[in-house]
Scaffold this motif. Sequence first.
Motif: not given
Length: 331
Positions: A204-227
């Motif tokens: 995704t390019h919709l980086t607005e979902i990274f706010t805690e109100s949109c996407l709560p923290k969860s151990e089930k989610v991991k974040f990656y990026t292309m360097s």
Amino acid sequence: MCVFEEKIDEATLEKLQAFEFAFSDSDGETKSFLSLAMVARQNNYVRPTLTTEPILDIHNGRHVLQEMIVDTFIPNDSKILSDGRINIITGPNYSGKSIYIKQVALIVFLSHIGSFVPADAATVGLTDRIFCAMGSKLMTAEQSTFMIDLHQVGMMLRQATSRSLCLLDEFGKGTLTEDGIGLLGGTINYFCASDDPPKVLVCTHLTEIFTESCLPKSEKVKFYTMSVLQPENNSADTEDIIFLYRLVPGHALLSYGLHCALLAGVPDEVIKRAAHVLDSIRNNKRVARLNNQNISAHDQQYQAALDKMLAFDVLKGDLNTFFRDLLPYES
């Protein structure tokens, strides 16, 4: 021969070729297995390990087609264990996000049809379904691309199990930004709320979902990026940006769209104007009007006509002469 050996050696390949010639008139299934074995040998594939555990562990995985058309293909690892099953991948356009998630799906698929896979090693958990929402355009479908995406995601949410693999590539971009963010955030939250979610890869390019109100923290989610290798000034529109095509942990808040436009051959004047508009919006400034000679010349004509009209004395002036003199100012 192909089933038990880790890799297919040269002698085995020659036997396969001779076998293919001897059975050239055989059924399609035999030919398919021969083709898989020969491609595996020619492209250095390895035998995957299938397991009943719902995991995925690929070392230096590659894309079966992309590696054939580029000079150098950068392999990437994939590891999805009991936790962190939802992987959100950000990064610039052209950086390899879509190729990466497709190569994971292809390796899983090849493992299940009895083929060797393009990797150094692969342990693949038994997978019941592979769901894709990749922005496909079906010419025969009387639906928009976004509606097709919605149907695919809806089916994914209803039918995916803990043994499923789900791919979402730029889901939400086909509609208003706010609606897209809400749909993507809601989809990810749905997976997070599951006690035993499927393996999910999201680009995704919709980086607005990274706010805690949109996407709560969860151990089930991991974040990656292309360097990305960029100059020290951290500029997003410079020619010196280099894509490394390597998946690493983290977030990417920039899409480097202007640099991608430069790579695609978009004219310099378009990129310069885009950079100006982008800078004005980021700094909450008014976007200055484009300084074009033709536009400026017209503006001067209109200003001269306006000044003449304001200076005209309607009581004493000659209207016929006024409008005759005003004609040259018309465009």
